[in-house]
Write a protein that holds these residues in place. Structure first.
Motif, PDB file in Angstrom:
ATOM      1  N   THR A 160       6.912  10.265  20.170  1.00 16.88           N
ATOM      2  CA  THR A 160       6.390  11.338  20.999  1.00 16.88           C
ATOM      3  C   THR A 160       7.103  12.691  20.717  1.00 16.88           C
ATOM      4  O   THR A 160       6.673  13.830  20.756  1.00 16.88           O
ATOM      5  CB  THR A 160       6.340  10.861  22.390  1.00 16.88           C
ATOM      6  N   THR A 161       8.455  12.410  20.715  1.00 20.51           N
ATOM      7  CA  THR A 161       9.186  13.781  20.499  1.00 20.51           C
ATOM      8  C   THR A 161       8.893  14.588  19.221  1.00 20.51           C
ATOM      9  O   THR A 161       8.661  15.641  19.348  1.00 20.51           O
ATOM     10  CB  THR A 161      10.682  13.342  20.423  1.00 20.51           C
ATOM     11  N   ARG A 162       8.897  13.640  18.196  1.00 22.60           N
ATOM     12  CA  ARG A 162       8.392  14.300  16.879  1.00 22.60           C
ATOM     13  C   ARG A 162       7.036  14.944  17.077  1.00 22.60           C
ATOM     14  O   ARG A 162       6.705  15.946  16.427  1.00 22.60           O
ATOM     15  CB  ARG A 162       8.370  13.186  15.947  1.00 22.60           C
TER      16      ARG A 162
ATOM     17  N   THR B 189       7.003  18.187  18.953  1.00 26.09           N
ATOM     18  CA  THR B 189       7.420  19.201  18.152  1.00 26.09           C
ATOM     19  C   THR B 189       6.571  19.705  17.209  1.00 26.09           C
ATOM     20  O   THR B 189       6.355  21.000  17.112  1.00 26.09           O
ATOM     21  CB  THR B 189       9.000  18.753  17.637  1.00 26.09           C
TER      22      THR B 189
ATOM     23  N   LEU C 298      14.619  19.592  22.246  1.00 26.44           N
ATOM     24  CA  LEU C 298      14.405  18.199  22.009  1.00 26.44           C
ATOM     25  C   LEU C 298      14.973  17.975  20.415  1.00 26.44           C
ATOM     26  O   LEU C 298      15.152  18.686  19.784  1.00 26.44           O
ATOM     27  CB  LEU C 298      12.793  18.043  21.569  1.00 26.44           C
TER      28      LEU C 298
ATOM     29  N   THR D  82      14.979  15.710  17.226  1.00 25.18           N
ATOM     30  CA  THR D  82      14.248  14.832  16.605  1.00 25.18           C
ATOM     31  C   THR D  82      15.130  13.922  15.714  1.00 25.18           C
ATOM     32  O   THR D  82      16.187  14.435  15.149  1.00 25.18           O
ATOM     33  CB  THR D  82      13.378  15.413  15.590  1.00 25.18           C
TER      34      THR D  82
ATOM     35  N   THR E  68      13.695   7.377  13.884  1.00 24.53           N
ATOM     36  CA  THR E  68      12.219   7.382  14.448  1.00 24.53           C
ATOM     37  C   THR E  68      11.464   6.435  13.526  1.00 24.53           C
ATOM     38  O   THR E  68      10.694   5.570  13.670  1.00 24.53           O
ATOM     39  CB  THR E  68      11.652   8.598  14.576  1.00 24.53           C
TER      40      THR E  68
ATOM     41  N   ASN F 195      15.727  13.549  25.587  1.00 24.78           N
ATOM     42  CA  ASN F 195      14.323  13.559  25.247  1.00 24.78           C
ATOM     43  C   ASN F 195      13.417  13.154  26.009  1.00 24.78           C
ATOM     44  O   ASN F 195      12.498  13.800  26.292  1.00 24.78           O
ATOM     45  CB  ASN F 195      14.139  12.962  23.541  1.00 24.78           C
TER      46      ASN F 195
ATOM     47  N   LEU G 181      10.480  15.138  27.801  1.00 22.59           N
ATOM     48  CA  LEU G 181       8.995  14.591  27.695  1.00 22.59           C
ATOM     49  C   LEU G 181       8.338  14.335  29.208  1.00 22.59           C
ATOM     50  O   LEU G 181       7.154  14.797  29.309  1.00 22.59           O
ATOM     51  CB  LEU G 181       9.015  13.345  26.703  1.00 22.59           C
TER      52      LEU G 181
END
Length: 787
Positions: free
Chosen positions: A98-100, A103, A128, A130, A135, A270, A274
């Motif tokens: 979700t972080t990626r 972004t 954030l 990444t 990941t 992160n 989020l």
């Protein structure tokens, strides 16, 4: 902010309305911790973030935050060296994924909508972290539900391949029992599992038919679950592979746990960010659902709520009111009948102020603003306590006593039924004293009361204003509209009379009411009536202004469209005119070329009528506007009667002539130079006679007249020869009857031009002469007009 006011104003119910819009555990945690803030910077920043959420929702439908579990316990276990299971690693992987995604989302948002009203989120998303490799590894090895995929390692893929193959062989062999002749010995023709081994349900009396091992039996003992002898080796191999699978999966979980262990802080941060984005999303969606707007934040504690609506009442039914405080007055005293909406007005003001200080948009119209109160105190409702042996009056006094110890010039006090629960005269006096004490601290206060004495208080005290809740006398029902500046009147006698109480009783009651009270009620009634008239006029004026603005916009739009159409038509006309001119030039060049060919042809004689016809063909190229439909011009033309001897212009030839005699109804014989021609009246225009009488001129045509050109070109001719040609040419042109000619002499040294000028000045037949237009030679050619 004190917990009691949050409970009294039902702040928690607002948070409960907001909760369904959250999808992450971190967002839920942030909502649980939400409290009104007491500094301008904090409140404004929180409102800015809500505005960002609304803007993203408008542009892209919201921030794409996935459902995220709380990974804090997982990180704590990881910190002490534990190995996370598949489900825990899957939740961590979802956070990283979700972080990626977010972004990339904001990068695309900035590219798609560079002109936006986002104030802080672009900066916040930069915090954030990444972790692309981590990941990718987690996404490859762990599915969202925690299942370890075949791609987690080549060894695991190989083991699972063997397991699948072995299971296929086992089922293939055992299907011989369930579908063949042996099926009659089974309780059910199925294959099942007991103790992680494939078995078949065999009737107890047929136990020895299949051999093998009994792993279980039914409750009745009539069915035995037997692993046949024929598949025991395969089941052993399957079991070995399953053990190997578990070992490899445990190795993979340890590897992945070790992979993310160095990034515990980044992953936790992160997850928090989020969750914060999820909370911003929720605030934006809640604002949209309530049709809420962003309030401005006053630095001088001025409150202006335009068409404020209580957020916990159905927005289709709630009555909106304007509430202002802190600008022209610091205290509002609201009077009016019970169930008229006084208490809801207090709660609306207090709750919207709490929401605004929490960074939430509030259900008001644009242009509203809130204050920043350090504390809000509310004494609303009946708080009588049997356990504490407190009466209603005592309970209210205890609350107010605690308020007076804490209030300052950054406080708001909301008091419902101030002074109620005791003797009316003493209660009114006490209410006035309490209001004075609150005002002495510079505290803003809104109080409701039934006491008529407080109506006079609102008139006499500075920075204090009366208000009331409107009551419809026709329906005997409250309208729930707040009327600021007008104290409430008592409607008890009117209501009693309308409900059927005998007139004599009502009249006696009126007689017992003191004169001052009756006069006050009459004054209030008059104020209400006049306010109603003003509001009706204001509504009508507003409607008329809106209609006028709408008409103005429509006319402006249509005018702009007309201007654009006009400009386009002008451009089209220019293009069309240019095309016509180009075509005319081509035709003119063709005519001139034809004339020159005739002149150069050996033995060719061009007659005067041929020259006139050629000139007419050139003039015919001019496009005249159609004037048939112009009645004024038709009448003016009808007045022009042609008479013998009139000077006319023959339009098709562009030549002047004189009318000789009429030939038919609409034709005349016209003298054009040495020619006489029959011309239709429609092709003629009357012209003014020359100021000086024309000198009689011989019309005898010379032998060379037919060879005279309207242009004489002397370029390249010597001066003496040129002057002789000019002299002969002028005579020939006069004999030919030309009204004008052009002499082309070029620019050169200017000697020939000077000589021609001196010659023309001395020739009495020349009326005037001048250099040609720039596009016809300029000072390299001279145009001559004859008398």
């Amino acid at each position: 902010m004190n917990p009691k006011v949050l409970a009294t104003l039902e702040y928690q119910q607002v948070k409960q309305q907001l909760a369904p819009y959250l999808v992450s555990a971190a967002g839920q945690k942030e909502l649980s911790a939400l409290q009104p803030m007491t500094t301008l910077a904090e409140v404004q920043y929180a409102l800015d973030e809500t505005n960002d959420g609304v803007e993203v929702y408008r542009l892209k439908g919201g921030i794409p935050v996935a459902r995220l579990a709380d990974i804090t316990p997982h990180m704590k276990r990881l910190a002490i060296g534990a190995t996370l299971n598949g489900s825990e690693l899957g939740q961590v992987g979802r956070v990283l994924k979700t972080t990626r995604a977010i972004t990339r989302f904001f990068e695309e948002l900035l590219a798609d909508a560079p002109e936006n009203d986002i104030r802080h989120l672009f900066d916040e998303v930069q915090t954030l972290v990444t972790l692309p490799e981590v990941t990718k590894r987690l996404a490859t090895a762990i599915e969202g539900d925690g299942h370890i995929t075949d791609n987690a390692s080549p060894e695991l893929a190989s083991i699972r391949s063997h397991i699948s193959k072995t299971e296929g062989e086992i089922r293939s062999r055992m299907e011989r029992y369930t579908h063949g002749k042996e099926a009659k010995y089974l309780s059910d023709p199925i294959i099942t599992i007991r103790n992680d081994r494939y078995v078949i349900p065999v009737k107890a009396e047929n136990r020895g038919r299949f051999g093998g091992i009994v792993h279980d039996q039914s409750a009745s003992g009539q069915t035995l679950f037997i692993e046949p002898q024929a598949v025991m080796a395969l089941n052993d191999r399957l079991r070995q592979n399953q053990v190997a699978e578990k070992q490899e999966e445990q190795r993979i979980l340890e590897e992945l746990s070790n992979l993310i262990a160095p990034y515990q802080d980044e992953i936790l941060e992160n997850a928090a960010i989020l969750g914060h984005f999820d909370f911003i999303n929720a605030k934006a969606r809640y604002a949209r659902a309530m049709h809420a707007n962003e309030p401005a934040v006053s630095t001088t504690n001025e409150v202006l709520l335009r068409q404020a609506r209580h957020p916990l009442i159905d927005q289709k039914k709630v009555v909106a009111n304007d509430i202002a405080l802190g600008t022209d007055y610091q205290a509002i005293v609201i009077t009016g009948p019970n169930t008229g909406g006084k208490t809801i007005t207090l709660k609306t003001l207090g709750l919207l102020q709490l929401m605004g200080q929490s960074g939430l948009f509030i259900p008001v119209d644009m242009g509203s603003r809130i204050a920043i109160y350090h504390e809000i105190f509310a004494d609303i409702g009946d708080e009588q306590s049997i356990e504490q042996n407190l009466s209603t009056f005592s309970s209210h006094m205890e609350n107010i006593e605690s308020f007076l110890k804490q209030i300052d010039d950054h406080s708001l006090v909301l008091v419902d039924e101030l002074g109620a629960g005791t003797d009316p005269q003493e209660g009114a006096a006490l209410a006035i004293a309490i209001l004075d004490a609150i005002g002495g601290h510079g505290t803003q206060v809104v109080a409701t009361t039934h006491y008529p004495e407080l109506k006079a208080y609102g008139f006499n005290r500075p920075e204090t204003i009366n208000a009331s809740m409107e009551f419809d006398e026709a329906t005997l029902k409250p309208t729930y509209r707040l009327l600021v500046g007008i104290p409430g009147r008592s409607n008890a006698l009117d209501i009693a009379q309308r409900l059927g109480i005998p007139q004599a009783i009502v009249d006696q009651a009126r007689s017992l009411t003191d004169t001052d009270s009756q006069d006050l009620n009459a004054m209030i009634a008059d104020l209400v009536t006049k306010r109603k008239q003003v509001e009706d006029a204001q509504i009508q004026l507003k409607t008329e202004v809106e209609d006028s603005e709408k008409l103005h916009k429509q006319l402006k739009s249509e005018f702009n469209a007309y201007q654009q159409q006009k400009d386009q038509l002008m451009e089209d006309a220019k293009v069309e005119a240019n095309a016509i001119v180009e075509k005319s030039k081509t035709q003119a060049d063709a005519i001139i070329s034809d004339l020159r060919k005739k002149q150069l042809a050996t033995g060719a004689n061009i007659k005067e009528n041929e020259l006139i016809d050629a000139k007419g063909a050139l003039n015919a190229l001019e496009q005249q506007p159609k004037l048939k439909k112009n009645r004024v011009l038709r009448r003016a033309k009808a007045k022009q009667d042609f008479h013998k001897g009139d000077d006319v212009l023959v339009k098709s030839y562009g030549q002047r002539g004189v009318l000789v005699q009429k030939m038919g109804n609409h034709a005349w014989e016209v003298q054009l130079g040495i020619l006489k021609m029959k011309i239709d009246e429609a092709d003629m225009e009357r012209t003014q006679a020359e100021a000086e009488p024309k000198r009689a001129r011989a019309t005898v045509q010379s032998a060379n007249a037919s060879h005279v050109s309207p242009n004489l070109d002397l370029r390249g001719v010597r001066y003496e020869d040129a002057m002789m040609q000019v002299d002969r040419y002028i005579d020939a042109a006069l004999l030919a009857g030309y009204p004008s000619v052009t002499i082309v002499h070029g620019k050169g040294t200017g000697a020939l031009r000077q000589g021609i000028t001196e010659y023309l000045q001395g020739n009495r037949q020349v009326k005037s002469f001048h250099f040609a237009a720039p596009n016809h030679g300029g000072n390299g050619a001279t145009e001559v007009q004859f008398k």
